[in-house]
Scaffold this motif. Structure first.
Motif, PDB file in Angstrom:
ATOM      1  N   PHE A   1       0.852  -1.185   0.000  1.00  0.00           N
ATOM      2  CA  PHE A   1       0.000   0.000   0.000  1.00  0.00           C
ATOM      3  C   PHE A   1       0.890   1.238   0.000  1.00  0.00           C
ATOM      4  CE2 PHE A   1      -1.892  -3.571   2.115  1.00  0.00           C
ATOM      5  CZ  PHE A   1      -3.160  -3.662   1.537  1.00  0.00           C
ATOM      6  N   ILE A   2       0.708   2.080  -0.999  1.00  0.00           N
ATOM      7  CA  ILE A   2       1.534   3.271  -1.129  1.00  0.00           C
ATOM      8  C   ILE A   2       0.692   4.502  -0.830  1.00  0.00           C
ATOM      9  CG2 ILE A   2       2.979   4.661  -2.661  1.00  0.00           C
ATOM     10  CD1 ILE A   2       3.419   2.098  -4.341  1.00  0.00           C
ATOM     11  N   TYR A   3       1.204   5.334   0.088  1.00  0.00           N
ATOM     12  CA  TYR A   3       0.563   6.612   0.412  1.00  0.00           C
ATOM     13  C   TYR A   3       1.533   7.722   0.038  1.00  0.00           C
ATOM     14  CZ  TYR A   3      -2.944   3.980   2.957  1.00  0.00           C
ATOM     15  OH  TYR A   3      -3.951   3.123   3.290  1.00  0.00           O
ATOM     16  N   TYR A   4       1.046   8.639  -0.762  1.00  0.00           N
ATOM     17  CA  TYR A   4       1.844   9.773  -1.221  1.00  0.00           C
ATOM     18  C   TYR A   4       1.394  10.982  -0.407  1.00  0.00           C
ATOM     19  CZ  TYR A   4       4.221  12.777  -4.637  1.00  0.00           C
ATOM     20  OH  TYR A   4       5.060  13.668  -5.265  1.00  0.00           O
ATOM     21  N   LEU A   5       2.227  11.397   0.542  1.00  0.00           N
ATOM     22  CA  LEU A   5       1.876  12.429   1.517  1.00  0.00           C
ATOM     23  C   LEU A   5       2.472  13.772   1.115  1.00  0.00           C
ATOM     24  CD1 LEU A   5       0.784  13.415   4.255  1.00  0.00           C
ATOM     25  CD2 LEU A   5       2.845  12.432   5.317  1.00  0.00           C
ATOM     26  N   THR A   6       1.585  14.763   0.905  1.00  0.00           N
ATOM     27  CA  THR A   6       2.013  16.115   0.561  1.00  0.00           C
ATOM     28  C   THR A   6       1.273  17.109   1.445  1.00  0.00           C
ATOM     29  OG1 THR A   6       0.305  16.380  -1.124  1.00  0.00           O
ATOM     30  CG2 THR A   6       2.416  15.449  -1.852  1.00  0.00           C
ATOM     31  N   LEU A   7       1.617  18.360   1.316  1.00  0.00           N
ATOM     32  CA  LEU A   7       0.924  19.385   2.097  1.00  0.00           C
ATOM     33  C   LEU A   7      -0.554  19.437   1.743  1.00  0.00           C
ATOM     34  CD1 LEU A   7       3.555  22.265   1.936  1.00  0.00           C
ATOM     35  CD2 LEU A   7       3.033  20.787   3.888  1.00  0.00           C
ATOM     36  N   ASP A   8      -0.868  19.288   0.453  1.00  0.00           N
ATOM     37  CA  ASP A   8      -2.244  19.503  -0.005  1.00  0.00           C
ATOM     38  C   ASP A   8      -2.895  18.306  -0.695  1.00  0.00           C
ATOM     39  OD1 ASP A   8      -0.742  19.465  -2.305  1.00  0.00           O
ATOM     40  OD2 ASP A   8      -1.320  21.472  -2.964  1.00  0.00           O
ATOM     41  N   GLY A   9      -2.242  17.155  -0.743  1.00  0.00           N
ATOM     42  CA  GLY A   9      -2.835  15.969  -1.345  1.00  0.00           C
ATOM     43  C   GLY A   9      -2.603  15.846  -2.843  1.00  0.00           C
ATOM     44  N   ARG A  10      -1.634  16.584  -3.372  1.00  0.00           N
ATOM     45  CA  ARG A  10      -1.374  16.529  -4.821  1.00  0.00           C
ATOM     46  C   ARG A  10      -0.904  15.136  -5.231  1.00  0.00           C
ATOM     47  NH1 ARG A  10       4.224  16.736  -5.867  1.00  0.00           N
ATOM     48  NH2 ARG A  10       5.396  17.635  -4.147  1.00  0.00           N
ATOM     49  N   GLU A  11      -1.025  14.863  -6.505  1.00  0.00           N
ATOM     50  CA  GLU A  11      -0.656  13.565  -7.055  1.00  0.00           C
ATOM     51  C   GLU A  11       0.824  13.523  -7.427  1.00  0.00           C
ATOM     52  OE1 GLU A  11      -3.244  12.755 -10.381  1.00  0.00           O
ATOM     53  OE2 GLU A  11      -4.970  12.441  -9.052  1.00  0.00           O
ATOM     54  N   PRO A  12       1.410  12.328  -7.400  1.00  0.00           N
ATOM     55  CA  PRO A  12       2.801  12.190  -7.856  1.00  0.00           C
ATOM     56  C   PRO A  12       2.872  12.336  -9.374  1.00  0.00           C
ATOM     57  CG  PRO A  12       1.873  10.042  -7.335  1.00  0.00           C
ATOM     58  CD  PRO A  12       0.847  11.063  -6.942  1.00  0.00           C
ATOM     59  N   SER A  13       4.070  12.550  -9.871  1.00  0.00           N
ATOM     60  CA  SER A  13       4.255  12.679 -11.316  1.00  0.00           C
ATOM     61  C   SER A  13       4.051  11.322 -11.989  1.00  0.00           C
ATOM     62  CB  SER A  13       5.652  13.214 -11.625  1.00  0.00           C
ATOM     63  OG  SER A  13       6.620  12.224 -11.321  1.00  0.00           O
ATOM     64  N   LEU A  14       3.640  11.356 -13.232  1.00  0.00           N
ATOM     65  CA  LEU A  14       3.458  10.124 -14.008  1.00  0.00           C
ATOM     66  C   LEU A  14       4.783   9.390 -14.169  1.00  0.00           C
ATOM     67  CD1 LEU A  14       0.931  11.330 -16.726  1.00  0.00           C
ATOM     68  CD2 LEU A  14       0.476   9.994 -14.659  1.00  0.00           C
ATOM     69  N   ASN A  15       5.874  10.135 -14.265  1.00  0.00           N
ATOM     70  CA  ASN A  15       7.198   9.530 -14.374  1.00  0.00           C
ATOM     71  C   ASN A  15       7.531   8.741 -13.107  1.00  0.00           C
ATOM     72  OD1 ASN A  15       9.794   8.819 -14.911  1.00  0.00           O
ATOM     73  ND2 ASN A  15      10.559  10.885 -15.169  1.00  0.00           N
ATOM     74  N   SER A  16       7.097   9.226 -11.974  1.00  0.00           N
ATOM     75  CA  SER A  16       7.385   8.562 -10.707  1.00  0.00           C
ATOM     76  C   SER A  16       6.628   7.246 -10.554  1.00  0.00           C
ATOM     77  CB  SER A  16       7.034   9.486  -9.541  1.00  0.00           C
ATOM     78  OG  SER A  16       7.238   8.839  -8.314  1.00  0.00           O
TER      79      SER A  16
END
Length: 171
Positions: A130-145
């Motif tokens: 399970f991967i959680y991408y944690l940012t200040l505002d909930g933005r999505e990771p880059s497609l390259n990532s």
């Protein structure tokens, strides 16, 4: 336990005061005390310490998993900081939670995809990662990532503004 309650009461007072001045003041206590953009030594470290090094860590971990809507929060997890360059990993024999903490930094090339494959190489089943991408505002990771990983299926975007703040309130 009283020290923790006092700590959170003080944080709440600071937060409430900060909110009341938000429109007229851009003061940030973290920028005064630390490098506010330091994901490893401030943000990830704070989460790690809360989840591992307090008398209430087991309860904080349970609340954390519940806020993430993680269905398996009754299970025991080990929390590891900077595991194979992954900011935070929560794992047991069957399941792994990857938390990639992004404050102001950009994704590295194939970053989440590489992290996913590192865990796959440890013989974890795909459905138990399970991967959680944690940012200040909930933005999505880059497609390259993410490469062929799917947001919403393989990766869930979470934020300090919502999930982490909610978790701190519950703590």
């Amino acid at each position: 336990m009283n020290n923790y309650l006092l700590f959170f009461e003080k944080i709440k007072i600071i937060y409430d005061k900060y909110q009341s001045y938000e429109d007229i003041n851009d003061f940030n206590i973290f920028s005064v005390m630390f490098k506010e953009h330091d994901e490893v030594n401030l943000h990830s470290k704070f989460l790690y310490e809360m989840l591992t090094n307090t008398n209430l860590s087991k309860e904080f971990l349970r609340l954390f998993l519940k806020i993430l809507d993680f269905k398996y929060f009754e299970e025991e997890f080990v929390v590891i900081k900077e595991y194979k360059n992954i900011d935070l990993v929560l794992k047991n024999k069957e399941k792994v939670i990857i938390i990639e903490n992004k404050i102001y930094a950009y994704d590295q090339e194939e970053q989440l995809f590489k992290y996913y494959n590192k865990i796959i190489s440890e013989n974890y089943k795909k459905e138990n990662i399970f991967i959680y991408y944690l940012t200040l505002d909930g933005r999505e990771p880059s497609l390259n990532s993410i490469q062929n990983l799917v947001i919403g299926k393989d990766i869930r975007c979470i934020s300090y503004k919502e999930e982490i703040l909610e978790w701190i309130k519950h703590c």
